[in-house]
Structure formats: structure tokens, C-alpha cells
Write an enzyme that holds these catalytic residues in place. Structure first.
Site, short mmCIF file in Angstrom:
data_model
loop_
_atom_site.label_atom_id
_atom_site.label_comp_id
_atom_site.label_asym_id
_atom_site.label_seq_id
_atom_site.Cartn_x
_atom_site.Cartn_y
_atom_site.Cartn_z
N CYS A 1 0.85 -1.20 0.00
CA CYS A 1 0.00 0.00 0.00
C CYS A 1 0.88 1.24 0.00
O CYS A 1 2.02 1.22 0.47
CB CYS A 1 -0.91 0.00 1.24
SG CYS A 1 -2.20 1.28 1.19
N TYR B 1 -4.75 1.92 11.73
CA TYR B 1 -5.60 0.78 12.07
C TYR B 1 -5.61 -0.33 11.03
O TYR B 1 -6.38 -1.29 11.15
CB TYR B 1 -7.04 1.24 12.35
CG TYR B 1 -7.69 2.07 11.26
CD1 TYR B 1 -7.83 1.59 9.96
CD2 TYR B 1 -8.19 3.34 11.53
CE1 TYR B 1 -8.44 2.34 8.98
CE2 TYR B 1 -8.81 4.11 10.55
CZ TYR B 1 -8.93 3.59 9.28
OH TYR B 1 -9.54 4.34 8.29
N GLY C 1 -4.27 -4.37 0.85
CA GLY C 1 -3.38 -3.40 0.23
C GLY C 1 -4.11 -2.38 -0.64
O GLY C 1 -5.24 -2.05 -0.42
N ARG D 1 -5.59 8.00 9.03
CA ARG D 1 -5.30 7.67 7.64
C ARG D 1 -4.18 8.58 7.11
O ARG D 1 -4.44 9.67 6.60
CB ARG D 1 -6.56 7.76 6.77
CG ARG D 1 -7.64 6.77 7.18
CD ARG D 1 -8.73 6.66 6.13
NE ARG D 1 -8.22 6.13 4.87
CZ ARG D 1 -8.01 4.84 4.61
NH1 ARG D 1 -8.24 3.94 5.54
NH2 ARG D 1 -7.55 4.45 3.44
N CYS E 1 -20.32 -18.77 7.17
CA CYS E 1 -19.38 -18.04 6.31
C CYS E 1 -19.00 -18.93 5.11
O CYS E 1 -19.60 -19.97 4.88
CB CYS E 1 -18.12 -17.69 7.08
SG CYS E 1 -18.35 -16.55 8.44
N ASP F 1 -11.06 -12.65 3.82
CA ASP F 1 -10.19 -11.48 3.88
C ASP F 1 -9.61 -11.27 5.28
O ASP F 1 -8.45 -10.87 5.43
CB ASP F 1 -11.02 -10.24 3.47
CG ASP F 1 -10.19 -8.97 3.42
OD1 ASP F 1 -8.99 -9.07 3.11
OD2 ASP F 1 -10.74 -7.90 3.68
N CYS G 1 -26.30 -17.02 23.02
CA CYS G 1 -26.59 -16.51 21.68
C CYS G 1 -27.72 -17.30 21.02
O CYS G 1 -28.59 -16.73 20.36
CB CYS G 1 -25.35 -16.57 20.80
SG CYS G 1 -24.03 -15.43 21.30
N CYS H 1 -28.59 -10.83 13.75
CA CYS H 1 -27.14 -10.56 13.85
C CYS H 1 -26.29 -11.78 13.51
O CYS H 1 -25.14 -11.64 13.11
CB CYS H 1 -26.78 -10.04 15.24
SG CYS H 1 -26.57 -11.33 16.49
N CYS I 1 -19.51 -11.06 12.84
CA CYS I 1 -18.38 -11.62 12.08
C CYS I 1 -17.48 -12.43 13.01
O CYS I 1 -17.21 -12.01 14.14
CB CYS I 1 -17.59 -10.47 11.45
SG CYS I 1 -16.12 -11.02 10.54
#
Length: 389
Positions: free
Chosen positions: A24, A30, A75, A142, A271, A287, A327, A336, A340
Site C-alpha cells: 500500500c 488501524y 493493500g 489515515r 461463512c 479477507d 446466543c 445478527c 463476524c
């Protein structure tokens, strides 16, 4: 003896390609992907070859269904240069089988110019532009590699894309600082014409104490309040029961209220619906999980569709549905789905999302509105079906 149930093979519908790997031209505080260069330490620069690009596109299209999407990410993918993407389009045209092919580009925008904008417009790329909001918010984390601020350049590129007619989404990272300014971020994005927005909560492990998040990660309490306020702003802008701005998370949640499959993978029960292809052809489960444990193989010697349907990818996908009793009995689970898996690696409850309380607070606030919107939508849907000849 009962016959073994045959597993349904999942078709290739989308892939995420990282043609420049973790490289990058920025050094955002972050960023979670820069460190992935350690996995590819044989070379200091990481670039996909044209031969590998051709192999990738040929495989994906030959093994894909009627609709296939390519996501180009990093990247920073624009480090490959515009000619690389021109070649990608040429290969898609060569190997496409009368398919509908979509392309998405996630970029920091620094290398974009008029030629890029014309190309992206001509071939209907959907661009995700990383822009965290007004100057003081965006420049908080950033930065360029030399520490310089990036806001002025990115805003200029946003205007270039919009003026050229490129479909552009704002990709906004919600961190410890930006979470304090929902009104300012929302109003700013609207003011420059970015009415399609995607908000991503920042959550990274502290390298010195992996059981804790970094200081720049957003806290569950702050994320909850950000979502609540953002939702109220979004609803306030509705006209004739229709949204005037698009916020991906809210729209994906709406799918769960009308019984449809949400487009956002974090809201799925399992997933593993896509794979990540790195610059050297290595294929990974996700990812957020580009790591040796979830490497599925290499596209040079294995088929994408086989890796997508491999035992390892199925194992990865099913992990998401493994939840604690708390859960499984939660009234919000259908909306929900435990969040993730990246959010579920923190103690004291590694199986539960770090943002569990955020989702509970937000959904408690938004549920009645979502239910009303769902009733209105279903009424319109049923009415339109009745009017069909």
C-alpha cells in the site's frame, strides 16, 4: 444403514482478488492487512503476473454461474496500474460465457486520475473509496507513509469519481475517535454527494496483549450509540417511505426482516461463500483470515470451485454457527447471526461477538421501525404481484 447425505456444491459467484497483496502507498494506523507481508516475505514487492491474472479469470468464469463478481482489493490494488485492469477486462471478455460480470474496486483513491475515472465508468466498476469523514476525523489515522495527511487528496478523488459518473461508495472505519461524530460524518458524506455509505467497526488485537483490543478500536458502548444515532439520521431522511441515502448494514438487516438472504456475509448463518485470491495465487477462506490455517491451496494447481467446496472451507464456514447457549436463545440472533467471526476472538467469551451488546442495544432501538418498514414493503410487494397479468 442410512445413506450419507450428499453435500450440495456451492457455485463460484464471487471472488476477492488482491493483485498487489498487502502492499500500500499509505500507512493507516488501524490497517490490519499490512502485516500480511510477513506471509509473502520472499519478495519485498508483491504483484500478480499477467499469466496468473489470466489463469484466475479463466478459472472463475469457467467455473462460475450466470452472474459472477470480482472484487479487487488490497493493500492498494491501483498500485498495479491501469493497464493491468484493462487486461483484466480483456480476459473477462475473452473467457466470459455470456455471463453477467461485475467488478468492484476498493481503493484509497490516491492514484486515481481522469483516465482511471473514465475506465471505471466505462466498465461499470463499483468503487469503494476509503474516506472516514471530515478532515479532522479522516486524518486521525489515515496517513501517508511519510506521516502526511491524505484527506484533501481523497476528497478531490471522490469529486472526480462522482463528476465522471462512477458508482462510488464511501467506506468509513468507525474507530475510537470517529465514533463520537455520527452526525458530522453522515452530513459531510451527503454534502459531497456520497450518499452510498458503508460503515466498518474497527477492532484489532493489541499485539502486546492479544486478549484486548487496541486503543483505536471502537468500544461496544460507543459503537452502539453510533449505530443508534446513524439509524435515526437515516430514517429521518426517508421520503415517501423510501430511503434517500444507502447504508449497507441497515439495508442488509432489512433483508432479515422480510425473510430474504442478506447480501452482507456477517449476517449469514455460515461463512465461506467466497474465497480470497492473493497476488501469488494462494487462496484463503476470508479477507480477515489470510493466515496459514485457512489457506485452501493455490489457483495454479487447484480449481477455485474445489477449494470453495473443500473440507477446510466448509469447516471455516460452519464455525460461525457455533455459538454459546446465550446466543442461541437470543431474540436478535436471526438478525445478527453472532456477528463476524473476527469479532469473536476476545476473552472472556471468545465465542461471543465483542460487539454483542452493541447489536442488542441497536436492535432494541431499531426493531419497531424495521418491522414497520417490512410491513410496508411486503404490502407493496403483494400489491404489485396482484396487479400482474
Amino acid at each position: 444403514m442410512r445413506p450419507k447425505k450428499r453435500l450440495r456444491r456451492q457455485p463460484v459467484t464471487s471472488v476477492l482478488i488482491k493483485p498487489a497483496g498487502p502492499d500500500c502507498n499509505m500507512a493507516c494506523t488501524y490497517c490490519f492487512y499490512l502485516e500480511k507481508s510477513q506471509l509473502f516475505s520472499q519478495n519485498s514487492s508483491h504483484r500478480m503476473t499477467i499469466d496468473l491474472l489470466e489463469t484466475t479469470i479463466q478459472q472463475v468464469l469457467s467455473q462460475g454461474k450466470k452472474e459472477v463478481s470480482f472484487g479487487w482489493q488490497g493493500g492498494e490494488p491501483t498500485l498495479m496500474g491501469l493497464d493491468f485492469f484493462r487486461q483484466a477486462i480483456a480476459f473477462q471478455q475473452q473467457y466470459g460465457r455470456q455471463q453477467i460480470v461485475g467488478n468492484g474496486l476498493q481503493t484509497n483513491g490516491l492514484l486515481l486520475n481522469k483516465d482511471w475515472a473514465k475506465f471505471l465508468r466505462k466498465y461499470d466498476f463499483l468503487v469503494g473509496l476509503s474516506l472516514d469523514g471530515p478532515e479532522h476525523i479522516h486524518n486521525r489515522y489515515r496517513h501517508l507513509k511519510g506521516g502526511q495527511n491524505s484527506w484533501n487528496t481523497v476528497v478531490d478523488r471522490a469529486k472526480l469519481l462522482l463528476d465522471t459518473g462512477v458508482a462510488t461508495n464511501a467506506l468509513v472505519v468507525i474507530n475510537d475517535y470517529s465514533s463520537q461524530f455520527p452526525d458530522e460524518i453522515y452530513d459531510f458524506l451527503k454534502s459531497i454527494g456520497l450518499t452510498y455509505m458503508q460503515f466498518i467497526p474497527c477492532l484489532e488485537q493489541d499485539p502486546k496483549n492479544p486478549q484486548n483490543p487496541t486503543s483505536f478500536s471502537v468500544s461496544p458502548a460507543d459503537y452502539a450509540q453510533f449505530l443508534i444515532r446513524l439509524f435515526d439520521l437515516w430514517i429521518a431522511d426517508f421520503k415517501n417511505s423510501q430511503p434517500t441515502t444507502s447504508i449497507r448494514y441497515f439495508e442488509s438487516l432489512f433483508y432479515t426482516y422480510v425473510g430474504l438472504t442478506p447480501p452482507e456475509c456477517t449476517l449469514l448463518k455460515e461463512c465461506g461463500v467466497y474465497v480470497v485470491i492473493e497476488h501469488n495465487g494462494d487462496v484463503f477462506s476470508c479477507d480477515f483470515f489470510v493466515e496459514p490455517e485457512w489457506k485452501l491451496g493455490n489457483i495454479r494447481d487447484q480449481k477455485v470451485v474445489d477449494m470453495l467446496n473443500s473440507a477446510r472451507q466448509r469447516k471455516f464456514g460452519r464455525r460461525k454457527a457455533i455459538l454459546p447457549p446465550e446466543c442461541r436463545h437470543c431474540p436478535w440472533l436471526i438478525h445478527c447471526r453472532g456477528g463476524c467471526p473476527k469479532e469473536r476472538g476476545f476473552l472472556p467469551s471468545p465465542e461471543k461477538s465483542f460487539f454483542c451488546s452493541s447489536y442488542q442495544q441497536f436492535l432494541s432501538h431499531a426493531d419497531s421501525v424495521f418491522r414497520r418498514l417490512a410491513r410496508e414493503w411486503l404490502a407493496r410487494f403483494n400489491q404489485s404481484n396482484q396487479n400482474l397479468p
